[in-house]
Design an enzyme around this catalytic site. Structure first.
Site, PDB file in Angstrom:
ATOM      1  N   GLY A  48       0.828  -1.201   0.000  1.00 31.38           N
ATOM      2  CA  GLY A  48       0.000   0.000   0.000  1.00 31.38           C
ATOM      3  C   GLY A  48       0.851   1.235   0.000  1.00 31.38           C
ATOM      4  O   GLY A  48       1.788   1.330   0.804  1.00 31.38           O
ATOM      5  N   ASN A 122      -6.592  -5.266   6.806  1.00 35.10           N
ATOM      6  CA  ASN A 122      -6.249  -5.682   5.447  1.00 35.10           C
ATOM      7  C   ASN A 122      -7.344  -6.630   4.992  1.00 35.10           C
ATOM      8  O   ASN A 122      -7.558  -7.662   5.611  1.00 35.10           O
ATOM      9  CB  ASN A 122      -4.886  -6.383   5.457  1.00 35.10           C
ATOM     10  CG  ASN A 122      -4.521  -7.018   4.129  1.00 35.10           C
ATOM     11  OD1 ASN A 122      -3.771  -7.974   4.089  1.00 35.10           O
ATOM     12  ND2 ASN A 122      -5.055  -6.500   3.032  1.00 35.10           N
ATOM     13  N   TYR A 265       1.381 -13.074  -6.849  1.00 40.28           N
ATOM     14  CA  TYR A 265       1.658 -11.694  -7.216  1.00 40.28           C
ATOM     15  C   TYR A 265       1.958 -10.754  -6.048  1.00 40.28           C
ATOM     16  O   TYR A 265       2.930 -10.013  -6.083  1.00 40.28           O
ATOM     17  CB  TYR A 265       0.457 -11.136  -7.999  1.00 40.28           C
ATOM     18  CG  TYR A 265       0.653  -9.715  -8.472  1.00 40.28           C
ATOM     19  CD1 TYR A 265       1.306  -9.458  -9.669  1.00 40.28           C
ATOM     20  CD2 TYR A 265       0.210  -8.644  -7.708  1.00 40.28           C
ATOM     21  CE1 TYR A 265       1.511  -8.151 -10.098  1.00 40.28           C
ATOM     22  CE2 TYR A 265       0.415  -7.337  -8.128  1.00 40.28           C
ATOM     23  CZ  TYR A 265       1.052  -7.102  -9.319  1.00 40.28           C
ATOM     24  OH  TYR A 265       1.264  -5.825  -9.733  1.00 40.28           O
ATOM     25  N   SER A 306       7.870  -9.145 -12.122  1.00 42.07           N
ATOM     26  CA  SER A 306       6.812 -10.064 -11.698  1.00 42.07           C
ATOM     27  C   SER A 306       6.995 -11.486 -12.209  1.00 42.07           C
ATOM     28  O   SER A 306       6.605 -12.440 -11.546  1.00 42.07           O
ATOM     29  CB  SER A 306       5.455  -9.513 -12.148  1.00 42.07           C
ATOM     30  OG  SER A 306       5.499  -9.181 -13.526  1.00 42.07           O
ATOM     31  N   ASP A 374       3.189 -13.329 -14.586  1.00 42.23           N
ATOM     32  CA  ASP A 374       2.338 -13.938 -13.564  1.00 42.23           C
ATOM     33  C   ASP A 374       0.857 -13.805 -13.860  1.00 42.23           C
ATOM     34  O   ASP A 374       0.048 -14.548 -13.314  1.00 42.23           O
ATOM     35  CB  ASP A 374       2.644 -13.317 -12.192  1.00 42.23           C
ATOM     36  CG  ASP A 374       2.466 -11.805 -12.193  1.00 42.23           C
ATOM     37  OD1 ASP A 374       2.155 -11.233 -13.254  1.00 42.23           O
ATOM     38  OD2 ASP A 374       2.651 -11.187 -11.133  1.00 42.23           O
ATOM     39  N   CYS A 410     -12.342  -9.332  -8.039  1.00 38.68           N
ATOM     40  CA  CYS A 410     -12.137  -9.714  -6.633  1.00 38.68           C
ATOM     41  C   CYS A 410     -12.978  -8.778  -5.767  1.00 38.68           C
ATOM     42  O   CYS A 410     -12.989  -7.578  -5.987  1.00 38.68           O
ATOM     43  CB  CYS A 410     -10.670  -9.558  -6.253  1.00 38.68           C
ATOM     44  SG  CYS A 410     -10.369  -9.850  -4.492  1.00 38.68           S
ATOM     45  N   CYS A 464     -11.354 -15.181  -8.484  1.00 38.76           N
ATOM     46  CA  CYS A 464     -11.097 -14.377  -9.681  1.00 38.76           C
ATOM     47  C   CYS A 464     -10.746 -15.237 -10.903  1.00 38.76           C
ATOM     48  O   CYS A 464     -10.779 -14.743 -12.028  1.00 38.76           O
ATOM     49  CB  CYS A 464     -10.003 -13.356  -9.411  1.00 38.76           C
ATOM     50  SG  CYS A 464      -8.511 -14.082  -8.726  1.00 38.76           S
TER      51      CYS A 464
HETATM   52  S1  SF4 Z   1     -10.788 -13.356  -5.698  1.00 41.03           S
HETATM   53 FE1  SF4 Z   1      -8.655 -13.731  -6.406  1.00 41.03          FE
HETATM   54  S2  SF4 Z   1      -7.470 -11.950  -5.711  1.00 41.03           S
HETATM   55 FE2  SF4 Z   1      -9.432 -11.935  -4.614  1.00 41.03          FE
HETATM   56  S3  SF4 Z   1      -9.002 -12.972  -2.664  1.00 41.03           S
HETATM   57 FE3  SF4 Z   1      -9.776 -14.520  -4.097  1.00 41.03          FE
HETATM   58  S4  SF4 Z   1      -7.921 -15.356  -5.079  1.00 41.03           S
HETATM   59 FE4  SF4 Z   1      -7.337 -13.465  -4.073  1.00 41.03          FE
END
Ligand code: SF4
Length: 495
Positions: A48, A122, A265, A306, A374, A410, A464
């Site tokens: 951040g 977080n 990542y 990355s 990635d 996400c 995601c």
């Molecule tokens: S949706 Fe993807 S980026 Fe979001 S918490 Fe789940 S795995 Fe992680």
């Protein structure tokens, strides 16, 4: 596509997911906590960059300093000197919920009848709006539009008539979504990880105290020893004198939902998350990528930085099978280009990648190239990189991605892009290959990710990349029972 909708304004390269936040908590026996918290925040700066803050307690009162900007800009010597007390928490923020201004910067502080509270968060709650309305009806006044203040008020309310662990348990029972917290309640520091353990949180031991942090790299920077990950659904309360800690397992669910993208990542490669060194996890993902879709080319090269660990694992696995593959850097990064640029026109925004990366012609010219990264979010960067390599004389460019295609947004604290912006949301791999202009394109399978991380699919969040989420999100499919977690038996303080 590069971000920044207003011509001439500073804008970010946004063809990449954004980190969420980093949290820290420290309790020491005989020195002020502010400086160790400050160093730990430096170690978490990648999580951040919009604001940084520290809250300490000197046994009598709470002190806080929260500022917009990077850690190095947010504090000076005088600020640290005023943050008295041997316990403290800290936060670096990238805003994923709430405004981009100081009202949402953290740690969030609240004073109430039975004490003072500081809170660093977080993650992202999926039911923050409902909780906020409920608390507002009970008379709570909010000063920000972020979900962290909702957690702080909820906890403060429960602390009015319950002890600390009961109040935390009652609060967690109402929170739905992803959260790792460090909390300062008077002079005590605690760390809390959500019942599915979506976001990381570790416990470390120092010579004269204990530290809680989003990543173990923050423990390393304090010359500490990693004790272990905070368990999903666990609260760890550090003794105010830095001599020990108490562990209470408030929830004990059958499955977890660790964010696999932390390994791919977000996290630093030198951090250990859920028992796995991130660098090794990335190399293992690279090896799996070779096994699933390896292609013989003259040279394998990473997208810096990355793709580096993925490419090294991929090249290792290739040479183990006898393939004659050179692993080389073919793209040089301009280290002095930060995350923001001044981009007056759309055309210039689209050329931003040239500011960041320049091909090494001798590595590329007349050769077949495998380019490893990635992830592909919107596809703009990959398109530009393939074009750069072709312009530098590459005979063919094959793209390999060390994670599955991102097909959905996400909701748990990571700024990916909207579904409409994600290149893989409604395209096949072949259509994406055509769009980015590569000779071939392959992603890693979901099963290979689970294997490489030594987890079952049920213990990972893969929302995601599958479109099925481990939490109950309005209008989205879920891949598991998302009824509210039941309370487990409190565990003994165990180590
Ligand atoms: S949706 Fe993807 S980026 Fe979001 S918490 Fe789940 S795995 Fe992680």
């Amino acid at each position: 596509m590069q971000a920044g909708n207003v011509d001439g304004e500073a804008t970010r390269s946004d063809d990449e997911p954004r980190e969420k936040c980093g949290v820290v908590g420290v309790s020491l026996s005989d020195r002020d906590a502010a400086r160790p918290v400050y160093y730990a925040l430096y170690a978490l700066q990648h999580r951040g960059q919009d604001s940084a803050g520290i809250v300490t307690h000197d046994g009598f009162q709470q002190h806080d300093h929260v500022e917009m900007g990077l850690v190095g800009d947010a504090f000076d010597e005088g600020d640290l000197a005023e943050l008295a007390g041997s316990t403290g928490i800290g936060h670096v923020r990238y805003p994923t919920a709430g405004s981009v201004d100081k009202s949402c910067a953290q740690p969030f502080s609240v004073s109430f009848n039975s004490g003072s509270l500081g809170l660093s968060h977080n993650g992202n709650l999926v039911n923050a709006a409902g909780l906020r309305d409920e608390l507002a009806r009970l008379g709570h006044a909010f000063t920000s539009d972020g979900d962290t203040e909702v957690i702080a008020h909820s906890l403060a309310r429960n602390l009015l008539d319950a002890d600390l662990s009961s109040a935390v348990e009652q609060t967690m029972r109402r929170l739905h979504g992803s959260y790792s917290l460090t909390v300062m309640y008077d002079d005590r520091v605690l760390g809390v990880r959500d019942p599915r353990g979506n976001r990381p949180l570790v416990l470390g031991e120092l010579d004269d105290g204990y530290v809680l942090a989003s990543e173990s790299a923050a423990v390393d920077v304090l010359d500490g020893e990693l004790v272990r990950d905070v368990r999903p659904g666990e609260a760890i309360v550090l003794d105010a004198d830095g001599q020990g800690y108490e562990s209470v397992r408030l929830f004990d669910l059958e499955t977890t939902a660790h964010c696999f993208f932390e390994h791919v990542y977000f996290a630093r490669p030198d951090s250990v998350i859920d028992g796995t060194l991130v660098y090794e996890a990335r190399r293992e993902l690279g090896r799996a990528l070779w096994r699933e879709s390896g292609i013989d080319t003259d040279v394998v090269m990473p997208v810096p930085d990355s793709g580096r660990a993925f490419a090294s694992g991929y090249a290792d696995a290739a040479s183990e099978t006898g393939a004659d593959v050179e692993f080389a850097e073919g793209l040089m990064k301009n280290r002095y280009v930060g995350r923001t640029f001044i981009m007056p026109t759309q055309d210039e925004r689209e050329r931003a990648v040239r500011l960041k990366l320049n091909p090494i012609r001798s590595t590329v010219e007349g050769r077949t190239v495998t380019l490893i990264d990635d992830s592909i979010v919107r596809g703009t960067t990959s398109t530009q990189l393939v074009e750069l390599l072709r312009d530098a004389g590459a005979e063919s460019v094959h793209v390999r991605i060390g994670a599955p295609a991102i097909v959905a947004p996400c909701y748990f604290g990571i700024d990916m892009a909207t579904r409409e912006e994600l290149i893989a949301a409604d395209r096949t791999t072949e259509e994406i290959r055509e769009t980015v202009g590569a000779d071939s394109l392959s992603y890693l399978s979901v099963d290979a990710v689970a294997d490489a991380l030594d987890e079952t699919r049920d213990d990972l969040c893969l929302g995601c990349v599958t479109g099925e989420y481990p939490y109950d999100v309005d209008g989205e499919a879920t891949d598991r029972d998302v009824s509210r977690p039941t309370v487990g038996e409190p565990a003994e303080a165990d180590d």
